[in-house]
Design an enzyme around this catalytic site. Structure first.
Site, PDB file in Angstrom:
ATOM      1  N   ASN A  97       0.869  -1.187   0.000  1.00 48.82           N
ATOM      2  CA  ASN A  97       0.000   0.000   0.000  1.00 48.82           C
ATOM      3  C   ASN A  97       0.903   1.234   0.000  1.00 48.82           C
ATOM      4  O   ASN A  97       1.452   1.600   1.033  1.00 48.82           O
ATOM      5  CB  ASN A  97      -0.905  -0.010   1.244  1.00 48.82           C
ATOM      6  CG  ASN A  97      -1.772   1.242   1.321  1.00 48.82           C
ATOM      7  OD1 ASN A  97      -1.885   1.989   0.350  1.00 48.82           O
ATOM      8  ND2 ASN A  97      -2.374   1.474   2.475  1.00 48.82           N
ATOM      9  N   TRP A  98       1.042   1.811  -1.182  1.00 50.74           N
ATOM     10  CA  TRP A  98       1.960   2.949  -1.311  1.00 50.74           C
ATOM     11  C   TRP A  98       1.387   4.237  -0.724  1.00 50.74           C
ATOM     12  O   TRP A  98       2.116   5.213  -0.547  1.00 50.74           O
ATOM     13  CB  TRP A  98       2.278   3.208  -2.780  1.00 50.74           C
ATOM     14  CG  TRP A  98       3.208   2.212  -3.405  1.00 50.74           C
ATOM     15  CD1 TRP A  98       3.832   1.146  -2.797  1.00 50.74           C
ATOM     16  CD2 TRP A  98       3.632   2.205  -4.775  1.00 50.74           C
ATOM     17  NE1 TRP A  98       4.618   0.485  -3.710  1.00 50.74           N
ATOM     18  CE2 TRP A  98       4.511   1.114  -4.933  1.00 50.74           C
ATOM     19  CE3 TRP A  98       3.343   2.997  -5.885  1.00 50.74           C
ATOM     20  CZ2 TRP A  98       5.115   0.815  -6.152  1.00 50.74           C
ATOM     21  CZ3 TRP A  98       3.941   2.702  -7.092  1.00 50.74           C
ATOM     22  CH2 TRP A  98       4.819   1.622  -7.217  1.00 50.74           C
ATOM     23  N   LYS A  99       0.074   4.267  -0.490  1.00 52.86           N
ATOM     24  CA  LYS A  99      -0.588   5.503  -0.019  1.00 52.86           C
ATOM     25  C   LYS A  99      -0.274   6.644  -0.998  1.00 52.86           C
ATOM     26  O   LYS A  99      -0.117   6.382  -2.194  1.00 52.86           O
ATOM     27  CB  LYS A  99      -0.174   5.825   1.413  1.00 52.86           C
ATOM     28  CG  LYS A  99      -0.234   4.595   2.322  1.00 52.86           C
ATOM     29  CD  LYS A  99      -0.059   4.901   3.768  1.00 52.86           C
ATOM     30  CE  LYS A  99       0.021   3.590   4.539  1.00 52.86           C
ATOM     31  NZ  LYS A  99      -0.083   3.749   5.956  1.00 52.86           N
ATOM     32  N   HIS A 110      -9.625   1.263   4.597  1.00 54.47           N
ATOM     33  CA  HIS A 110      -8.346   1.445   5.309  1.00 54.47           C
ATOM     34  C   HIS A 110      -8.583   2.402   6.479  1.00 54.47           C
ATOM     35  O   HIS A 110      -9.383   3.338   6.387  1.00 54.47           O
ATOM     36  CB  HIS A 110      -7.291   2.018   4.354  1.00 54.47           C
ATOM     37  CG  HIS A 110      -5.924   1.995   4.941  1.00 54.47           C
ATOM     38  ND1 HIS A 110      -5.481   2.951   5.830  1.00 54.47           N
ATOM     39  CD2 HIS A 110      -4.905   1.104   4.808  1.00 54.47           C
ATOM     40  CE1 HIS A 110      -4.245   2.652   6.199  1.00 54.47           C
ATOM     41  NE2 HIS A 110      -3.874   1.538   5.596  1.00 54.47           N
ATOM     42  N   GLU A 145      -5.894  -4.934  10.413  1.00 53.64           N
ATOM     43  CA  GLU A 145      -4.842  -3.950  10.643  1.00 53.64           C
ATOM     44  C   GLU A 145      -5.126  -3.175  11.929  1.00 53.64           C
ATOM     45  O   GLU A 145      -5.865  -2.178  11.907  1.00 53.64           O
ATOM     46  CB  GLU A 145      -4.793  -2.952   9.481  1.00 53.64           C
ATOM     47  CG  GLU A 145      -4.519  -3.576   8.134  1.00 53.64           C
ATOM     48  CD  GLU A 145      -3.877  -2.562   7.194  1.00 53.64           C
ATOM     49  OE1 GLU A 145      -2.758  -2.812   6.758  1.00 53.64           O
ATOM     50  OE2 GLU A 145      -4.483  -1.521   6.927  1.00 53.64           O
ATOM     51  N   SER A 187       2.997  -2.357  10.361  1.00 54.70           N
ATOM     52  CA  SER A 187       4.457  -2.405  10.531  1.00 54.70           C
ATOM     53  C   SER A 187       5.078  -3.755  10.179  1.00 54.70           C
ATOM     54  O   SER A 187       6.037  -4.194  10.821  1.00 54.70           O
ATOM     55  CB  SER A 187       4.841  -1.959  11.948  1.00 54.70           C
ATOM     56  OG  SER A 187       4.404  -0.623  12.163  1.00 54.70           O
ATOM     57  N   GLY A 224       2.035   2.200  10.714  1.00 55.37           N
ATOM     58  CA  GLY A 224       2.982   3.295  10.554  1.00 55.37           C
ATOM     59  C   GLY A 224       3.637   3.708  11.865  1.00 55.37           C
ATOM     60  O   GLY A 224       4.255   4.767  11.941  1.00 55.37           O
ATOM     61  N   GLU A 239      -6.993   4.816   7.541  1.00 48.41           N
ATOM     62  CA  GLU A 239      -6.793   6.249   7.227  1.00 48.41           C
ATOM     63  C   GLU A 239      -8.042   6.830   6.560  1.00 48.41           C
ATOM     64  O   GLU A 239      -8.398   7.991   6.785  1.00 48.41           O
ATOM     65  CB  GLU A 239      -5.542   6.416   6.341  1.00 48.41           C
ATOM     66  CG  GLU A 239      -4.279   6.203   7.166  1.00 48.41           C
ATOM     67  CD  GLU A 239      -3.086   5.659   6.393  1.00 48.41           C
ATOM     68  OE1 GLU A 239      -3.083   5.700   5.153  1.00 48.41           O
ATOM     69  OE2 GLU A 239      -2.153   5.183   7.063  1.00 48.41           O
ATOM     70  N   GLY A 287       2.555  -1.134   4.360  1.00 51.51           N
ATOM     71  CA  GLY A 287       2.688   0.282   4.003  1.00 51.51           C
ATOM     72  C   GLY A 287       4.152   0.658   3.824  1.00 51.51           C
ATOM     73  O   GLY A 287       4.762   0.392   2.788  1.00 51.51           O
ATOM     74  N   GLY A 288       4.745   1.260   4.858  1.00 54.80           N
ATOM     75  CA  GLY A 288       6.100   1.803   4.787  1.00 54.80           C
ATOM     76  C   GLY A 288       7.127   0.886   4.126  1.00 54.80           C
ATOM     77  O   GLY A 288       7.878   1.318   3.247  1.00 54.80           O
TER      78      GLY A 288
HETATM   79  C1  PEP Z   1      -0.983   0.172   5.938  1.00 52.57           C
HETATM   80  O1  PEP Z   1      -0.971   1.333   5.609  1.00 52.57           O
HETATM   81  O2  PEP Z   1      -1.890  -0.562   5.547  1.00 52.57           O
HETATM   82  C2  PEP Z   1       0.088  -0.305   6.806  1.00 52.57           C
HETATM   83  C3  PEP Z   1      -0.044  -1.490   7.342  1.00 52.57           C
HETATM   84  O3  PEP Z   1       1.164   0.538   7.008  1.00 52.57           O
HETATM   85  P1  PEP Z   1       2.549   0.153   7.739  1.00 52.57           P
HETATM   86  O4  PEP Z   1       3.008  -1.158   7.141  1.00 52.57           O
HETATM   87  O5  PEP Z   1       3.474   1.278   7.398  1.00 52.57           O
HETATM   88  O6  PEP Z   1       2.255   0.038   9.185  1.00 52.57           O
END
Ligand code: PEP
Length: 253
Positions: A9-11, A97, A169, A215, A175, A99, A236-237
């Protein structure tokens, strides 16, 4: 056998040339993926076609949208409909999500509408759910997440539900660098599978892919993915760093 999925997930990150370089690096690595393992790259809307083009010919790789509208069409400036995504031959979309839930106030009812439109337009929803830290501190996480599924998904027919991918999640792990332990992930995934079984029966429950997100990185993916009810991750990251995401893909069981 249910699908094992590594989803990036590049956001709202990367410029177009960085995005293309990252994908080229990821697909230039060799993987021993089998037919039940897939890699999704959820990119910003304007990059869908270019990245889809780069992934062509890689049968295990697919683009994914990060969102779709809760309405079919009309005067909704800035929105992108599920039908538009289908016209681009996009097959997957992230829905709900945290966010989107927190920053854009998307509630379970709105998400149910998005899920319906995604399915009507032949998109596979990657449906996100997860509790905030206060909810976990109150030990109410199972009820909370179960309710997210009930309110956004349990109106679906068995045929439609069988097309859903779930991503658990926990918000406190997204994040933040704080990961749920593999046992915490397994406990929730097992609980959700039981809840799905209660509504749709054992065959559908056992064939539903449930991803963990929060994470995930190269150093913890193998341990988390090794759990019986964890079918991969939404990342994500770490998905913005080629070597990290390559290692995460290689951690699928
Ligand atoms: C996400 O945005 O779905 C996510 C899990 O981010 P991260 O891996 O950075 O926690």
């Amino acid at each position: 056998m249910r699908k094992q999925i590594a989803a990036a997930n590049w956001k709202m990150n990367l410029n177009l040339s960085e995005a293309k370089n990252l994908v080229n690096e990821i697909i230039s690595s060799s993987y021993g993926l089998n037919n039940d393992q897939i890699v999704l790259i959820a990119v910003p809307f304007p990059y869908l076609i270019e990245i889809q083009h780069l992934l062509k010919g890689n049968s295990h790789f697919n683009v994914c949208a990060q969102n779709c509208a809760s309405t079919c069409n009309g005067a909704y400036t800035g929105e992108v409909s599920a039908k538009m995504l289908n016209e681009l031959n996009v097959n997957y979309v992230i829905i709900g999500h945290s966010e989107r839930r927190l920053l854009y106030h998307e509630d379970n009812k709105t998400l149910a509408q998005k899920v319906d439109l995604a399915l009507e337009n032949k998109l596979t929803p990657i449906f996100c759910c997860g509790e905030a830290l206060e909810t976990r501190d109150d030990e109410n996480q199972n009820n909370f997440v179960e309710n997210q599924l009930k309110e956004s998904l349990f109106h679906l027919s068995a045929e439609h539900f069988s097309k859903i991918v779930i991503a658990y999640e926990p918000i406190w792990a997204i994040g933040t660098g704080k990961t749920a332990s593999s046992d915490q992930a397994q406990e929730m995934h097992k609980h959700l599978r039981k809840v799905i079984e209660g509504k749709y029966g054992v065959a559908i429950s056992e064939s539903t892919s449930i991803l963990y997100g929060g994470s995930v990185k190269a150093s913890n993916a193998k341990e988390i993915f090794s759990k019986a009810d964890v079918d991969g991750g939404l990342v994500g990251g770490a998905s913005l760093i080629a070597n990290e995401f390559i290692a995460i893909i290689n951690s699928l069981k």
